[in-house]
Design a protein around this motif. Structure first.
Motif, PDB file in Angstrom:
ATOM      1  N   SER A   1      32.564  43.563  31.473  1.00  0.00           N
ATOM      2  CA  SER A   1      31.848  42.339  31.105  1.00  0.00           C
ATOM      3  C   SER A   1      31.586  41.459  32.324  1.00  0.00           C
ATOM      4  O   SER A   1      30.472  40.955  32.518  1.00  0.00           O
ATOM      5  CB  SER A   1      32.659  41.567  30.062  1.00  0.00           C
TER       6      SER A   1
ATOM      7  N   GLN B   1      37.132  31.092  30.938  1.00  0.00           N
ATOM      8  CA  GLN B   1      37.458  32.473  31.300  1.00  0.00           C
ATOM      9  C   GLN B   1      38.747  32.949  30.626  1.00  0.00           C
ATOM     10  O   GLN B   1      38.881  34.133  30.309  1.00  0.00           O
ATOM     11  CB  GLN B   1      37.561  32.620  32.819  1.00  0.00           C
TER      12      GLN B   1
ATOM     13  N   VAL C   1      37.161  43.619  29.920  1.00  0.00           N
ATOM     14  CA  VAL C   1      36.809  42.417  30.671  1.00  0.00           C
ATOM     15  C   VAL C   1      36.145  42.761  32.000  1.00  0.00           C
ATOM     16  O   VAL C   1      35.212  42.084  32.422  1.00  0.00           O
ATOM     17  CB  VAL C   1      38.074  41.551  30.895  1.00  0.00           C
TER      18      VAL C   1
ATOM     19  N   GLU D   1      37.676  34.198  27.425  1.00  0.00           N
ATOM     20  CA  GLU D   1      36.985  35.476  27.577  1.00  0.00           C
ATOM     21  C   GLU D   1      37.970  36.613  27.865  1.00  0.00           C
ATOM     22  O   GLU D   1      37.885  37.695  27.283  1.00  0.00           O
ATOM     23  CB  GLU D   1      35.956  35.373  28.706  1.00  0.00           C
TER      24      GLU D   1
ATOM     25  N   LYS E   1      39.553  36.957  23.487  1.00  0.00           N
ATOM     26  CA  LYS E   1      38.643  38.005  23.021  1.00  0.00           C
ATOM     27  C   LYS E   1      39.187  39.423  23.241  1.00  0.00           C
ATOM     28  O   LYS E   1      38.628  40.378  22.719  1.00  0.00           O
ATOM     29  CB  LYS E   1      37.277  37.845  23.686  1.00  0.00           C
TER      30      LYS E   1
END
Length: 158
Positions: A99, A31, A96, A34, A38
């Protein structure tokens, strides 16, 4: 009010479960990638353009009073105190948050969360805690990146 109470209880459960076993560091690192790695491109693009525009606008205003020397200081203070954290938070929460919502929503629809209950795995500890910890760890790092690149954007606009 009821929904706010549910969110507060979820946050409380996630915080208390963060200090209980089992702790899955692998999920936290996944995570962190992520949430943090990212998100770097969008944070850097936002930071550099914010710094450049802030420097340009400040220069135009300060030029009237022959105070161009203060542009760098104003941009640095504005980026580190206000704009860096706020814009980073907005960019990361937009990227995020959507997502995570899509991923968890898909898991709910496909009954993967129910399967976790069946396997005696606490879904909050398995799904929410790693995301919460990753966000708490990576947000300050992303803010520092945004501050630095925003101040660099100040020099690129001169």
């Amino acid at each position: 009010m009821e929904e706010s109470g549910r969110m507060a209880l979820l946050l409380w459960k996630a915080v208390t479960l963060a200090f209980q076993r089992p702790f899955n560091a692998k999920n936290v690192f996944r995570q962190m990638e992520e949430v943090g790695i990212k998100s770097v491109p969008v944070v850097l693009i936002t930071g550099i353009f914010t710094g450049a525009v802030l420097a340009l606008q400040s220069y135009i205003g300060f030029k009237r009073f022959n105070a161009e020397a203060f542009v760098g200081t104003v941009v640095a203070l504005s980026m580190t105190r206000e704009l860096g954290p706020v814009l980073t938070g907005l960019m990361v929460s937009g990227r995020v948050g959507s997502s995570m919502a899509a991923e968890l929503g898909t898991m709910r629809v496909t009954e993967q969360i129910d399967a976790l209950y069946t396997l005696a795995v606490n879904p909050i500890q398995y799904l929410v805690v790693p995301r919460l910890l990753a966000a708490l760890i990576m947000m300050p790092v992303l803010v520092v990146f945004a501050d630095i690149i925003g101040i660099v954007g100040d020099t690129s606009s001169a």
